[in-house]
Design an enzyme around this catalytic site. Structure first.
Site, PDB file in Angstrom:
ATOM      1  N   SER A 117       0.820  -1.207   0.000  1.00 44.92           N
ATOM      2  CA  SER A 117       0.000   0.000   0.000  1.00 44.92           C
ATOM      3  C   SER A 117       0.851   1.252   0.000  1.00 44.92           C
ATOM      4  CB  SER A 117      -0.858   0.056   1.261  1.00 44.92           C
ATOM      5  OG  SER A 117      -1.282  -1.193   1.656  1.00 44.92           O
ATOM      6  N   HIS A 138      -1.155  -2.357  -7.006  1.00 42.46           N
ATOM      7  CA  HIS A 138      -1.897  -2.091  -5.775  1.00 42.46           C
ATOM      8  C   HIS A 138      -3.407  -2.201  -5.990  1.00 42.46           C
ATOM      9  CE1 HIS A 138      -3.097   0.879  -2.408  1.00 42.46           C
ATOM     10  NE2 HIS A 138      -3.074  -0.349  -1.950  1.00 42.46           N
ATOM     11  N   GLU A 150      -3.678   0.432  -8.947  1.00 46.20           N
ATOM     12  CA  GLU A 150      -2.549   1.338  -9.185  1.00 46.20           C
ATOM     13  C   GLU A 150      -1.366   0.498  -9.670  1.00 46.20           C
ATOM     14  OE1 GLU A 150      -2.574   5.083  -6.159  1.00 46.20           O
ATOM     15  OE2 GLU A 150      -2.363   3.141  -5.196  1.00 46.20           O
ATOM     16  N   ASN A 188      -3.473   6.232  -1.500  1.00 47.08           N
ATOM     17  CA  ASN A 188      -3.233   6.239  -0.050  1.00 47.08           C
ATOM     18  C   ASN A 188      -2.578   7.529   0.437  1.00 47.08           C
ATOM     19  OD1 ASN A 188      -4.487   3.894   0.618  1.00 47.08           O
ATOM     20  ND2 ASN A 188      -2.665   2.627   0.355  1.00 47.08           N
TER      21      ASN A 188
END
Ligand code: CAA
Length: 289
Positions: A117, A138, A150, A188
């Protein structure tokens, strides 16, 4: 790509494996031992049985999906994989050890990807046999439902690797966002400061748990409030990510909220432990403060 291996049979790993199998590819699922990998397949079975019950998929499609998931207890069979996806816990030494062990069986043209992450891809690539064939991939939770992946090339990642994993991600019916290898990548980097700030708001008694979540749900049209979402992601994972942002940038705007640290120290990690900002022991979640 025909055969994929997923290392880590937790929330993310099983969701990734389910999604891959639903798109017709074979997937080997592994964890610390065969029993844990088999338990992971059990979670997938539970999820698809629910989908059959709700009329979302046919029973024979569920059976075909499950037949494509093979739990394995050792890394050797992953030599047949075109892509190995690491989806273990967000602890760098654990991931490094996985890359080193799985690297020993990685086929000469196969790709190794991490579902991290927030941990830098360029740094982790050094623990894989070939940084040109190492990349960040991701996924978002719940993987079968969320529409985004991602893709994060590290400094040494070859363009061919980026192209191949992008095609793979799109083949899963997802949209791709390409991110540079910066802390937290794109999503994130935005999400975790929001969750962390919500915990500051709670810690300063500006509002209670339910009102903070209601604010984001009704005032921003988010499907879940930030504290609900933190419980869903796991408070330990949230703390790990905000700490990566804090330590790599040394920017105090990312300092973890003291109450988040306390909840993690108490072992109140969210849904997975039955208690986080909400208590999940009853029929409906109830706020704990
Ligand atoms: N497999 C396939 N489909 C599934 C599924 C599964 N395992 N679980 C749920 N679904 C489907 C359901 O069948 C349902 O489909 P329909 O809409 O066609 O009926 C749909 O997903 C919604 O499920 P539910 O009705 O059970 O639940 P809901 O409507 O309350 O939605 C939610 C649940 C999708 C989780 C929604 O609340 C949501 O989008 N929350 C935000 C999630 C989010 O932000 N995720 C990102 C977290 S951050 C992250 O993952 C990155 C990180 O690194 C921290």
């Amino acid at each position: 790509m025909r055969k994929i291996a997923v290392i880590g049979a937790g929330q993310m790993g099983t969701g990734i494996a389910q999604t891959i199998a639903a798109h017709g590819m074979h997937v080997m699922l592994t964890d610390i031992d065969l029993a844990t990998a088999e338990a992971g397949k059990g979670k997938i079975e539970k999820a698809v049985t629910k989908l059959v019950g709700r009329g979302k998929i046919e029973a024979d499609a569920a059976e075909a999906l499950l037949a494509k998931v093979t739990p394995i207890g050792e890394y050797a069979p992953m030599a047949e994989a075109d892509l190995i996806i690491e989806a273990a816990t967000e602890k760098e030494p654990i991931k490094q050890a996985i890359f080193e062990s799985a690297g020993k069986v990685l086929a000469p043209t196969a790709i190794m990807a991490s579902n991290t992450s927030s941990i830098p891809i360029t740094r982790m690539a050094n623990h894989s046999p070939d940084p040109e064939r190492f990349i960040g991939l991701h996924f978002f939770n719940p993987v079968p439902v969320m529409g985004l992946i991602e893709v994060i090339p590290g400094l040494a990642t070859a363009k061919d690797t980026t192209d191949r994993v992008t095609a793979f991600a799109e083949g899963l019916g997802k949209e791709v966002v390409l991110s540079q290898d910066e802390p937290g990548f794109v999503v994130n980097r935005i999400l975790l400061p929001m969750i962390n700030e919500a915990v500051f708001v709670l810690g300063q008694s500006t509002a209670g748990i339910e009102d903070i979540d209601k604010g984001a749900r009704l005032g921003l049209n988010h499907p879940m409030g930030p504290l609900q979402l933190a419980d869903f992601v796991g408070l330990d994972t949230c703390l790990d990510i905000i700490n990566v942002l804090y330590r790599t940038t040394r920017d105090t705007k990312y300092r973890p909220a003291p109450l988040l640290v306390k909840y993690v120290e108490a072992g109140w990690l969210g849904r997975k432990t039955g208690r986080g900002f909400y208590d999940y022991s009853g029929d409906a979640p109830t706020p704990t403060r």
